[in-house]
Write an enzyme that holds these catalytic residues in place. Sequence first.
Site, PDB file in Angstrom:
ATOM      1  N   SER A   1      10.453  57.009  29.572  1.00 54.18           N
ATOM      2  CA  SER A   1      10.699  55.591  29.279  1.00 54.18           C
ATOM      3  C   SER A   1      10.852  54.761  30.535  1.00 54.18           C
ATOM      4  O   SER A   1      10.490  53.586  30.569  1.00 54.18           O
ATOM      5  CB  SER A   1      11.966  55.436  28.432  1.00 54.18           C
ATOM      6  OG  SER A   1      11.700  55.561  27.079  1.00 54.18           O
TER       7      SER A   1
ATOM      8  N   HIS B   1      18.759  50.504  26.311  1.00 51.40           N
ATOM      9  CA  HIS B   1      17.467  51.039  26.727  1.00 51.40           C
ATOM     10  C   HIS B   1      16.486  49.934  27.133  1.00 51.40           C
ATOM     11  O   HIS B   1      15.860  49.980  28.202  1.00 51.40           O
ATOM     12  CB  HIS B   1      16.897  51.872  25.575  1.00 51.40           C
ATOM     13  CG  HIS B   1      15.654  52.635  25.878  1.00 51.40           C
ATOM     14  ND1 HIS B   1      14.394  52.084  25.757  1.00 51.40           N
ATOM     15  CD2 HIS B   1      15.453  53.908  26.279  1.00 51.40           C
ATOM     16  CE1 HIS B   1      13.482  52.992  26.062  1.00 51.40           C
ATOM     17  NE2 HIS B   1      14.099  54.115  26.392  1.00 51.40           N
TER      18      HIS B   1
ATOM     19  N   ASP C   1      10.951  46.832  22.959  1.00 51.62           N
ATOM     20  CA  ASP C   1      12.037  47.797  23.088  1.00 51.62           C
ATOM     21  C   ASP C   1      13.234  47.425  22.207  1.00 51.62           C
ATOM     22  O   ASP C   1      13.070  46.754  21.200  1.00 51.62           O
ATOM     23  CB  ASP C   1      12.445  47.911  24.554  1.00 51.62           C
ATOM     24  CG  ASP C   1      12.711  49.337  24.978  1.00 51.62           C
ATOM     25  OD1 ASP C   1      13.724  49.903  24.537  1.00 51.62           O
ATOM     26  OD2 ASP C   1      11.913  49.892  25.747  1.00 51.62           O
TER      27      ASP C   1
END
Length: 470
Positions: free
Chosen positions: A403, A227, A180
Amino acid sequence: MKRLAFAGLFLGTALLLTACPNESPPPPPPSTSCTPTPTGLSVQSLGSQQQTPQGLGDFSAPHVPGELLVLPGGLTPQGLAARVEGVRPLSALEGGFLRVGVPKGQERAKAEALLRAGARFVQPNYLYFPLYVPNDPLYPASPADPARLQPYLVLIHMQAAWDLVRVASYGCTPIVAVLDTAFNPAHEDAGLFLSGYNATDDGLGASNLDPSPPPPNSAYANSDPDHGQGVAGLVAAAADNGKGVPGLGLGRVAVLPVKVFYWVNGGYTTTSTTLAKAIRYAADRGAALINLSLGSATPLDGVVQDALNYALSKGSLPVAAAGNNGTDGLMYPAAYPGVLAVGSARLDGARSDFSNYSSTPKDLVLAPGGNRTPAQAFYVLALGQDYSYYESSRPYTTGAGTSFAAPMVSTVAALYVAHYHAVYGRTPTVGQVKQCLIQTASNGGSYNAQTGYGLLRADRVLSDRTYCFP
C-alpha cells in the site's frame, strides 16, 4: 457485491524523536598518502564501454546560461568564432574541450550552429548540486530511529530526482487520485490536497472525507482509517516545513482524495460499484495517476475492469498495490491489463517477505515498503484528528506494505508527467509513462518473477534519454 480489502500492512507506533549527538572532529590524515595505481585505460581501450561523444548534449538539464562546452573536431577556437556569430572563446579545458560564451537564451541554437560548422560535440556547461535533504524532522536517517524515511527513499535515488525537480520550471501540476479510507486535508503537514469526494454510501455527504461511522457493535481495528492519509501523505505531505515527513511530490504534485471505504455488511471495505464510480470520477477530474492501495482475490470484475478501461482511455494510469500475501500472483486490480502493479522492497533492495510477486510477466515494479521479518516500517501521516467513534489524535504513525510502495511509484510517475510537459509542451501517454518507469527500473528492462522489472529509479525516470525523453 465483491469486497476489496487493504493491500497494505499498517502498523501504529509512538513517535520517537532524537537529537544528534555532538561529534568530535575527524583525526588528521596520515603523513603519507596512497598514490592510485594507473590502469592504463583510455577511451579507446574501454571500447564499447565508453565512446567519444558526438552530436548535441541534453539542454533540458540545468546548465550555466550563456556558456557551451565544445569538442571542436579539428577547428581552432578562432575558427569556431569566425564560423558562428556570437560565439566567444573563453578557455581551453583538459581533454580537448573548449568553453565558449554565447548569448544567453540562445545556447541550444548556437550549439546546433556549431555542429553545422564542423564541431564534433557540443553540450551545455551543466550545473551540479548537493543532494537535497528536506528539513522535515522524521525524514533524515537516524541510528536511534529506524522508521525514518530517508533510508527507504535512498533505494530509489529519490534525492537525486529531487535535485532535478527543484531546478525545473513546471507548467502543470499533475494530479494523483488516492482512492482509500479517509482523509484530513487540514492536517498540520498536508500539502497540495485538493477538495475530495466521498464515493461511498455512508450517509455523510459527498464532500465528507471523515472515517465512515461503524455500525452498532462494530469498531475499527489496526488504525485502518489512517491508511488513506498515510498513502496521500507520501504523495503530497508538505516538504521543508519543519514538520513530520516530506511528500515525494515536493509540492509539484497534487492529491485528489477520494473516499471509497465504508462499512458494508459488518466489515470496513468497499464494493465493485463504489470503486468503479470512484475510478471514473478521478479520470473525469483529470487525474494523471489513480493510486489503488487496495485489492481483492476475485479476478473477474467486469464493472471495475470497465472503469479501469475508461480511465485509461481518458489518459489516467491506474497504479495498484500487488498485495501482501507473499505469494505468486498479484491481487486485483493490480493484475488487470493496463494497470501498473507495485510490489514492495525491503531496505536491502530485495522483495519484501510479504509482497506478492508474479511468475507470469506483468507490468510490475518495486518500491520501498518495509518488511515483516526483520520488521521494517517508516513514518507516514495519520489523520491527526479525533472523531466521536475513532481516536486518531496523533499526527504520524508508521506503515509498511505494498500500500505504501504504490504511492511512491504514482508520485514519481506524476513528476515524470510534469517534467515531460516542461520539455515537450504536452503530457505523455499512459503507455509512455509505463514504458519509462519499467525500462529504467533496476532490472534494465528484463523481467524477473520475484521482482518484476525491478526497483523504481526516480533519477532515471526524470533524466533517461532513451525511454523517457527520446
